[in-house]
Design an enzyme around this catalytic site. Structure first.
Site, PDB file in Angstrom:
ATOM      1  N   ASP A  30      14.456  48.354  46.700  1.00  0.00           N
ATOM      2  CA  ASP A  30      15.832  47.877  46.788  1.00  0.00           C
ATOM      3  C   ASP A  30      16.787  49.071  46.619  1.00  0.00           C
ATOM      4  O   ASP A  30      16.804  49.706  45.559  1.00  0.00           O
ATOM      5  CB  ASP A  30      16.086  46.839  45.692  1.00  0.00           C
ATOM      6  CG  ASP A  30      17.338  46.019  45.954  1.00  0.00           C
ATOM      7  OD1 ASP A  30      18.059  46.305  46.920  1.00  0.00           O
ATOM      8  OD2 ASP A  30      17.590  45.077  45.178  1.00  0.00           O
ATOM      9  N   ASP A  31      17.533  49.390  47.664  1.00  0.00           N
ATOM     10  CA  ASP A  31      18.530  50.480  47.630  1.00  0.00           C
ATOM     11  C   ASP A  31      17.906  51.871  47.508  1.00  0.00           C
ATOM     12  O   ASP A  31      18.573  52.808  47.069  1.00  0.00           O
ATOM     13  CB  ASP A  31      19.524  50.291  46.479  1.00  0.00           C
ATOM     14  CG  ASP A  31      20.487  49.135  46.699  1.00  0.00           C
ATOM     15  OD1 ASP A  31      20.325  48.416  47.697  1.00  0.00           O
ATOM     16  OD2 ASP A  31      21.404  48.953  45.879  1.00  0.00           O
ATOM     17  N   CYS A  70      21.616  43.837  51.376  1.00  0.00           N
ATOM     18  CA  CYS A  70      20.389  43.170  50.919  1.00  0.00           C
ATOM     19  C   CYS A  70      20.097  41.850  51.631  1.00  0.00           C
ATOM     20  O   CYS A  70      19.057  41.695  52.263  1.00  0.00           O
ATOM     21  CB  CYS A  70      20.463  42.895  49.416  1.00  0.00           C
ATOM     22  SG  CYS A  70      20.723  44.340  48.383  1.00  0.00           S
ATOM     23  N   HIS A 131      16.577  36.786  46.948  1.00  0.00           N
ATOM     24  CA  HIS A 131      17.962  36.985  47.407  1.00  0.00           C
ATOM     25  C   HIS A 131      18.295  36.293  48.718  1.00  0.00           C
ATOM     26  O   HIS A 131      19.183  36.731  49.459  1.00  0.00           O
ATOM     27  CB  HIS A 131      18.268  38.486  47.515  1.00  0.00           C
ATOM     28  CG  HIS A 131      19.719  38.793  47.245  1.00  0.00           C
ATOM     29  ND1 HIS A 131      20.259  40.057  47.359  1.00  0.00           N
ATOM     30  CD2 HIS A 131      20.751  37.976  46.863  1.00  0.00           C
ATOM     31  CE1 HIS A 131      21.543  40.031  47.071  1.00  0.00           C
ATOM     32  NE2 HIS A 131      21.856  38.776  46.759  1.00  0.00           N
ATOM     33  N   ASP A 337      15.183  48.015  51.650  1.00  0.00           N
ATOM     34  CA  ASP A 337      15.970  47.040  52.408  1.00  0.00           C
ATOM     35  C   ASP A 337      17.193  47.651  53.081  1.00  0.00           C
ATOM     36  O   ASP A 337      17.717  47.116  54.048  1.00  0.00           O
ATOM     37  CB  ASP A 337      16.369  45.840  51.534  1.00  0.00           C
ATOM     38  CG  ASP A 337      17.090  46.254  50.259  1.00  0.00           C
ATOM     39  OD1 ASP A 337      17.273  47.465  50.021  1.00  0.00           O
ATOM     40  OD2 ASP A 337      17.471  45.356  49.481  1.00  0.00           O
ATOM     41  N   GLN A 338      17.676  48.783  52.564  1.00  0.00           N
ATOM     42  CA  GLN A 338      18.749  49.538  53.213  1.00  0.00           C
ATOM     43  C   GLN A 338      18.837  50.897  52.524  1.00  0.00           C
ATOM     44  O   GLN A 338      18.046  51.194  51.641  1.00  0.00           O
ATOM     45  CB  GLN A 338      20.100  48.824  53.136  1.00  0.00           C
ATOM     46  CG  GLN A 338      20.689  48.685  51.759  1.00  0.00           C
ATOM     47  CD  GLN A 338      20.361  47.355  51.124  1.00  0.00           C
ATOM     48  OE1 GLN A 338      20.348  46.334  51.785  1.00  0.00           O
ATOM     49  NE2 GLN A 338      20.098  47.356  49.835  1.00  0.00           N
TER      50      GLN A 338
END
Length: 578
Positions: A30-31, A70, A131, A337-338
């Site tokens: 995540d991130d 996200c 999420h 995710d990004q």
């Protein structure tokens, strides 16, 4: 006897087919920025296990998230479709779900790769962050829950990890609190003071009831703020196992270890049958956390500690596959995710966001830093070790890749935007099946990517770009994330055009002067965008204001006493297991 022989032959063929189907372990950070893992060039952050994956498999150097946020990115990953097709995009500033008691989420009409694999006899589990919504109409319908989207088992966080979930780490709602609380309180204070002065001077006769109403309004605003600050953490930051809350509010104490151990146990339980495991890390989204074995050990503060703890978890998963002798029959995928959230800087000046390497921008915008993410795949004996591929690929590609390998046909009643990666990974094709890719900023088509069939160029045209603040910065620091419309963006006529193959940093847009085919290239990209837009169908907006707001009747609570909402069944489970 003949019938018995045929039956035995059929059973043997069925067992052989089942054995030939690989397991899937999909690891989603995540991130995490593309500049964070060592295998992508980082020399100071220790990621030996992610690097080990890359050495034993394929490293994608132009792997792209379908969205720089996200919720829409994960919807695209799960369905193989641009998130606008499922309504998982926002037309307002808020582009993700913030409350567990929101009614929006991944529609039940969408088909995830988990649903396809479950239909093929796979055991399926999602451990970590979801999420993508929870319930629709009441707190027990679980229409958006992982178990309603093909997962047999879920253990993790239904919404996301936020600063508000960890005491002392600040709040993501600071701007909202200022607009909705402090400014109204200032207005009320000025009004009260003005009325009092005018009354004292005898210029205006203000009834006492007016003073009382204004004071009551101020007290009510303050009361709502206190309630929000007090109740947000227990009501939104909790862990679930399947449909049951197991820890409310969640504890960060050995959280990564707990989730990793659960993932290992899932693999051990299903070692004899094909399985799909999605391990969706809470790292390295803020609030940052790590156990005492990692805290203070990295060269990059709290962020580095969290990233290195996540890498440890990747290593644990690889070790279990080796222990179970499943490594050669398992396709592993690692990504984020990004891009890294470059604006994550604390009030003390501590950098809590990662590195996007040489690339511009980051999370929430479609500069390369926001969408170009790590992409590592390993399948010993099937995928060549140590291979590096610079063709454009997408996190949507995992859907058709996994489906085909599991023996599942793709849904024929909808457009699947992802493409099977195996020909590229096995060297049977030297070109990506993506001639065009479309980059959305929430609901809005932001940019188009074109890799012409007869060219090595990779063109990227921006219809608009975010206004970075302060001027000269590499992000939107005044608003914490970049927004996608209104005065927050600059529209470009003609579109801003880059050749990513020559200018990956996106510093030098080409013009009619520097590129003779400038207008021809833009025309081709506009035509592709128009064709793509015609394939979109109108669907309910899952991130509308009505769908993202908190709804008390959807609020889950593990305690029958209502407002206390506190329990720790995770601690009880650990005590019993030991």
């Amino acid at each position: 006897m003949k019938i018995l022989w045929l039956l035995l032959l059929f059973l043997c063929d069925s067992q052989s087919w089942a054995a030939s189907r690989p397991n899937f372990v999909l690891l989603m950070a995540d991130d995490l920025g593309i500049g964070d893992p060592g295998c992508y060039g980082n020399k100071t952050l220790r990621t030996p296990n992610i690097d080990r994956l890359a050495e034993g498999g394929v490293k994608l150097t132009q792997h792209l998230a379908a969205s720089p946020l996200c919720t829409p990115s994960r919807a695209a990953f799960m369905t193989g479709r641009y998130p606008i097709r499922s309504g998982m995009v926002s037309q307002s500033r808020v582009g993700v779900f913030l409350f567990s008691a929101s009614s929006g989420g991944l529609p039940t009409s969408e088909i995830t790769f988990a649903k396809l694999l479950k239909n093929q006899g796979y055991s399926t589990a999602l451990i970590g962050k979801w999420h993508l919504g929870t319930s629709c109409h009441n707190k027990t319908d679980f229409c958006h829950h992982p178990l309603s989207h093909g997962f047999d088992y879920f253990h993790g966080l239904p919404v996301t990890n936020l600063r508000d979930c960890k005491p002392g780490e600040g709040s993501v709602f600071t701007t909202g609190i200022r607009v909705l609380v402090f400014i109204p309180l200032q207005v009320i204070a000025i009004a009260l003071l003005t009325l009092a002065v005018l009354k004292c001077l005898g210029l205006l006769h203000a009834p006492n009831l007016l003073f009382f109403c204004l004071l009551f309004l101020a007290a009510m605003i303050l009361g709502l703020l206190v309630c929000f600050l007090y109740y947000f953490r227990p009501l939104n930051c909790f862990l679930m196992k399947n449909h049951e809350i197991t820890q409310q509010p969640l504890s960060y104490d050995h959280l990564t270890q707990r989730l990793t151990e659960d993932a290992a146990q899932f693999m051990r339980r299903n070692a004899e049958t094909p399985f799909l495991l999605v391990l969706s890390y809470l790292h390295v989204h803020t609030a940052l956390f790590s156990s005492k074995d990692f805290a203070g050990k990295s060269k990059h503060g709290a962020y580095g500690d969290a990233a290195e703890e996540m890498d440890w978890s990747v290593g644990q998963i690889l070790n279990v596959l080796d222990e179970l002798r499943l490594a050669n029959n398992t396709l592993i995928y690692f990504s984020s995710d990004q891009g890294a959230h470059v604006e994550e800087v604390t009030t003390k000046g501590e950098v809590h966001g990662g590195s996007n390497g040489i690339y511009k921008g980051g999370k929430a915008n479609n500069w390369e830093g926001g969408i170009r993410v790590p992409g590592v795949l390993r399948w010993p004996g099937v995928i060549q070790a140590g291979l590096e591929i610079d063709e454009p690929t997408s996190n949507m590609d995992i859907f058709p890749t996994v489906a085909k390998l599991a023996g599942s046909p793709l849904p024929e009643d909808r457009i699947i935007d992802g493409r099977d990666l195996m020909p590229l990974l096995q060297g049977k094709s030297q070109r990506s099946d993506h001639e065009f890719l479309f980059h959305y900023c929430n609901f809005y088509l932001n940019a188009v990517r074109w890799h012409p069939r007869n060219s090595t160029s990779i063109w990227k045209a921006f219809f608009f770009t975010p206004k970075f603040t302060p001027e000269g910065a590499n992000g939107c620091f005044s608003t914490h994330v970049c927004f996608c419309h209104g005065h927050f963006v600059t529209h470009h006529h003609p579109p801003l055009l880059f050749d990513i193959s020559k200018d990956p940093r996106e510093r030098n847009p080409v013009t009619l002067t520097t590129e003779p085919r400038f207008q021809e290239i833009l025309d081709a990209m506009q035509q592709a965008a128009d064709h793509h837009t015609k394939t979109l169908q109108e669907v309910p907006n899952q991130l509308s204001l009505g769908n993202i707001l908190w709804k008390p009747w959807l609020q889950m609570c593990c305690s029958s006493s209502g407002l206390s909402c506190q329990c720790d069944r995770e601690k009880q489970d650990r005590t019993v297991s030991h």
